[in-house]
Design a protein around this motif. Structure first.
Motif, PDB file in Angstrom:
ATOM      1  N   ASP A   1      20.804  29.340 -29.898  1.00  0.00           N
ATOM      2  CA  ASP A   1      21.906  28.748 -29.131  1.00  0.00           C
ATOM      3  C   ASP A   1      21.735  28.964 -27.632  1.00  0.00           C
ATOM      4  OD1 ASP A   1      23.007  27.791 -31.412  1.00  0.00           O
ATOM      5  OD2 ASP A   1      24.509  29.381 -31.613  1.00  0.00           O
ATOM      6  N   TYR A   2      20.724  28.359 -27.076  1.00  0.00           N
ATOM      7  CA  TYR A   2      20.480  28.358 -25.637  1.00  0.00           C
ATOM      8  C   TYR A   2      19.648  27.119 -25.358  1.00  0.00           C
ATOM      9  CZ  TYR A   2      16.594  30.621 -27.932  1.00  0.00           C
ATOM     10  OH  TYR A   2      15.605  30.918 -28.820  1.00  0.00           O
TER      11      TYR A   2
ATOM     12  N   SER B   1      16.629  23.763 -34.100  1.00  0.00           N
ATOM     13  CA  SER B   1      16.853  24.513 -32.861  1.00  0.00           C
ATOM     14  C   SER B   1      16.261  25.899 -33.055  1.00  0.00           C
ATOM     15  CB  SER B   1      18.365  24.620 -32.618  1.00  0.00           C
ATOM     16  OG  SER B   1      18.647  25.669 -31.713  1.00  0.00           O
TER      17      SER B   1
ATOM     18  N   THR C   1      19.595  25.935 -37.000  1.00  0.00           N
ATOM     19  CA  THR C   1      18.888  27.061 -36.383  1.00  0.00           C
ATOM     20  C   THR C   1      17.745  27.535 -37.277  1.00  0.00           C
ATOM     21  OG1 THR C   1      20.994  27.697 -35.421  1.00  0.00           O
ATOM     22  CG2 THR C   1      19.215  29.299 -35.264  1.00  0.00           C
TER      23      THR C   1
ATOM     24  N   PRO D   1      18.405  21.585 -29.255  1.00  0.00           N
ATOM     25  CA  PRO D   1      19.394  22.660 -29.388  1.00  0.00           C
ATOM     26  C   PRO D   1      20.531  22.308 -30.343  1.00  0.00           C
ATOM     27  CG  PRO D   1      19.351  21.788 -27.131  1.00  0.00           C
ATOM     28  CD  PRO D   1      18.255  21.120 -27.877  1.00  0.00           C
ATOM     29  N   ASP D   2      20.708  21.023 -30.677  1.00  0.00           N
ATOM     30  CA  ASP D   2      21.788  20.717 -31.631  1.00  0.00           C
ATOM     31  C   ASP D   2      21.298  20.578 -33.078  1.00  0.00           C
ATOM     32  OD1 ASP D   2      20.644  18.215 -31.398  1.00  0.00           O
ATOM     33  OD2 ASP D   2      22.346  17.306 -30.346  1.00  0.00           O
TER      34      ASP D   2
END
Ligand code: ADE
Length: 232
Positions: A134-135, A131, A92, A88-89
């Motif tokens: 953002d979850y 990622s 995107t 997740p980091d």
């Protein structure tokens, strides 16, 4: 293209990689996907692949050694263009990244679990961290399946209609226009007349206008990029 996926939970990947377009692309020999069970690279008798975090705190950390052993084994067999860690980091995922990855020959995708992987694995091996939004998922497997799907459908010969990946939403910073199929009248809701007109030029213009309108309203950020790119 060859995609090697390293995971603590291979069964989570089974269904997404063995159905529909992704399955067909493997059968056709366009992509080879190999899933590697990290436990096979653990040397302790319980086949552990994680341990407590140094410094304390809740959650286990995936140990460096089994991951390193698996990666070294793969590296000894071929050259890899990218070592991707799903996290997740990471940056995107978007269409531009999927397009770029689809041009590579051999990639490794590492799926994280628990509190993530020992930082030293990231430092030593990982060349790209991705990622899918953002979850936080329970692990990187579903994210890896999303990445593999987005990349594989772009490979030449995967889609029957060669142009169809090019007309996807996002491919040119525009969302896709609305689509309809039979019946022309669904409980009083009619298909726009123009689509029944047979006038190819007019239909193409209508689709372009609809795509523009949709993008303006739903994704002003994409619309801004589209208009500034078209000016260049
Ligand atoms: N692992 C857990 N959550 C994730 C996410 N959002 N993207 C990629 N990998 C993940």
């Amino acid at each position: 293209m060859r995609i090697d996926i390293i995971t603590a939970l291979p069964s989570l990947l089974h269904s997404p990689l063995n159905d529909s377009i992704v399955k067909r692309s493997q059968t056709k020999g366009i992509v080879q996907i190999e899933v590697h069970d990290l436990r096979h690279f653990s040397t302790n008798k319980n086949k552990n692949i994680d341990d407590y975090a140094f410094g304390g705190g809740a959650g286990m950390v995936m140990s460096a050694e089994p991951i390193a052993r698996c990666i070294e084994h793969l590296k000894s067999e071929r050259r890899y263009d990218e070592f991707i860690y799903m996290t997740p980091d990471g940056e995107t995922l978007n269409q531009r990244i999927a397009n770029k990855i689809s041009t590579l020959k051999n990639i490794i995708i590492l799926c994280g679990h628990y509190k993530g992987v020992d930082e030293r694995v990231r430092e030593k091996y990982i060349t790209r961290e991705i990622s899918i939004g953002d979850y936080v998922l329970s692990g990187g497997e579903l994210a890896a399946a999303v990445l593999a799907d987005a990349v594989i459908r772009l490979l030449p010969g995967v889609l029957n209609d060669e142009t169809s990946a090019l007309t996807d939403s996002f491919q040119d910073d525009l969302l896709a226009p609305p689509v309809y199929t039979r019946p022309a009248n669904f409980e009083g809701q009619l298909v726009p007349d123009i689509l029944l007109s047979g006038n190819e030029k007019a239909i193409e213009n209508w689709r372009m206008e609809q795509a523009a309108e949709r993008t303006k309203i739903r994704r002003p950020d994409l619309w801004k990029r589209f208009t500034s790119n078209s000016e260049e």
